[in-house]
Write a protein that holds these residues in place. Sequence first.
Motif, PDB file in Angstrom:
ATOM      1  N   THR A  85       6.626   6.532  -0.673  1.00 15.01           N
ATOM      2  CA  THR A  85       6.825   5.431   0.273  1.00 15.01           C
ATOM      3  C   THR A  85       5.698   4.420   0.157  1.00 15.01           C
ATOM      4  O   THR A  85       4.524   4.786   0.093  1.00 15.01           O
ATOM      5  N   VAL A  86       6.078   3.143   0.151  1.00 16.00           N
ATOM      6  CA  VAL A  86       5.092   2.069   0.196  1.00 16.00           C
ATOM      7  C   VAL A  86       5.352   1.208   1.421  1.00 16.00           C
ATOM      8  O   VAL A  86       6.481   1.129   1.913  1.00 16.00           O
ATOM      9  N   ILE A 130       3.262   9.388  -8.853  1.00 15.28           N
ATOM     10  CA  ILE A 130       2.427   8.186  -8.917  1.00 15.28           C
ATOM     11  C   ILE A 130       1.772   8.075 -10.292  1.00 15.28           C
ATOM     12  O   ILE A 130       1.119   9.010 -10.764  1.00 15.28           O
ATOM     13  N   THR A 164       0.855  -1.189   0.000  1.00 20.02           N
ATOM     14  CA  THR A 164       0.000   0.000   0.000  1.00 20.02           C
ATOM     15  C   THR A 164       0.891   1.239   0.000  1.00 20.02           C
ATOM     16  O   THR A 164       2.087   1.170   0.305  1.00 20.02           O
ATOM     17  N   VAL A 165       0.292   2.368  -0.341  1.00 20.99           N
ATOM     18  CA  VAL A 165       1.048   3.605  -0.471  1.00 20.99           C
ATOM     19  C   VAL A 165       0.859   4.458   0.780  1.00 20.99           C
ATOM     20  O   VAL A 165      -0.270   4.738   1.189  1.00 20.99           O
ATOM     21  N   LEU A 195      -4.372   5.466  -1.531  1.00 20.84           N
ATOM     22  CA  LEU A 195      -4.276   6.570  -2.490  1.00 20.84           C
ATOM     23  C   LEU A 195      -5.260   7.699  -2.209  1.00 20.84           C
ATOM     24  O   LEU A 195      -5.049   8.834  -2.639  1.00 20.84           O
ATOM     25  N   ILE A 204       6.119   5.546  -8.243  1.00 22.69           N
ATOM     26  CA  ILE A 204       5.215   4.438  -7.916  1.00 22.69           C
ATOM     27  C   ILE A 204       4.307   4.205  -9.109  1.00 22.69           C
ATOM     28  O   ILE A 204       3.762   5.159  -9.677  1.00 22.69           O
TER      29      ILE A 204
END
Length: 452
Positions: A122-123, A298, A116-117, A272, A136
Amino acid sequence: MSFDTDLFVIGGGSGGVRAARIAAAEGGARVMLAEESRMGGTCVIRGCVPKKLMVFASAFPEMVEDANAYGWRVKSEGFDWPRFRTSLEAELDRLENAYRSTLLNAGVTIHDTRATVIDPHTVRLATGDTITTKHILIATGGWPFVPDIPGKELAITSNDIFHLDSLPKRALVVGGGYIASEFACILHGLGVEVAQYYRGAQILRGFDDESRGHVANAMQARGIAIHCGTDVLRLEKTATGIRAVATDGSEREFDLVLYATGRRPNSTCLGLEDLGVKFGRNGQIIVDEWSQTAVPSIYAVGDVTDRVNLTPVAIREGHAFADTVFRGVPTKFDHDLIPSAIFTQPELGSVGLSEEAARDLEPIEVYSAAFRPMRTLFAGRQDRVLMKLIVSQATRKVLGCHIVAPDAGEFIQLAAIAIRMGATKEDFDRTVAVHPTLSEELVTMRKPSRRT
């Protein structure tokens, strides 16, 4: 700022894998990819590939009948579903491993877990680890949608059809799109009694009217009971099956109910929503012509963007993204004139404008031919094929081509090249026919069926 990686891809389907591979192998990027399910995504694991193998399997009963008509003494002893399913699963395993090897050979680091973001760079993995990244890419595809009706838990979707313990004797397919129509034909070909319910006036909405009518007539002639203007109110479990109560007042019992009423973008619960990424009314991620979201770092490609939901499109979008961001080759994928094929029996191949769409834009000529093909005519079948060209009266360019015939998907791929190059009707006319073939009709239709 220093990042752990240059690109983090969420989703191991066709679009995500292509983007990751090109970015790493040709763009020199450090790439990581996370996939929480099986590598290959919808197409390889639960879509195009297993479906097409089932299409092949379902066509053999008619081949056996035709073989006898041609003098061969052969007979069918029935379909062995467990044997086919075992071979199918082995093939999917092989393809999944091939996808994985392709990524590893390109230098991509694979995380077999959900991601997940957290923020634009950063994930977070389901393992708890966090990874910083310059870019991303969301490539999480779509998921089958089942409407919220009483008894919905009794139905399956196309995700489940490949894993049945046994084939049903009676099946209901709900939906009128290409997935529903393909599975209605597949199940029927495998010996299942099939009914198809669709709430609209005719199946295959969005395709050329004459062509989809031709497909529907052929399906009904084969024994598939298509009920248009009909939807399911509720499903009820009975001692011997599943009762479907429909809007037309009927109540019928089936052994299996397959819902193929559309797919929704797999865009929720990715983190998101709070970052400024924009979504459409169906949950699709909104992107620009470069596949970039409202958050500059993104991007998104494939079905999750709900542009043109086809595997080759996702692949091209992923490749264009990698070319643009990592290879220094700015590339916009052109979503116009995309050929498509519906693997019903018979198949429908289509590229360009339908007759209805074209006549709303400009005066056109329609060239069409419907006839009984030589192979099945000799076998005593009543099958009919359709060849159709839509032509601009002003420029003479071929605006659309629609084919309903065995192997129409193979035909339309080649026709799409000519149409993409701007071929005119006279270019088709100057091309010498290959005789005797079905496709020769595309270059021998001299007089328009109608002008509008």
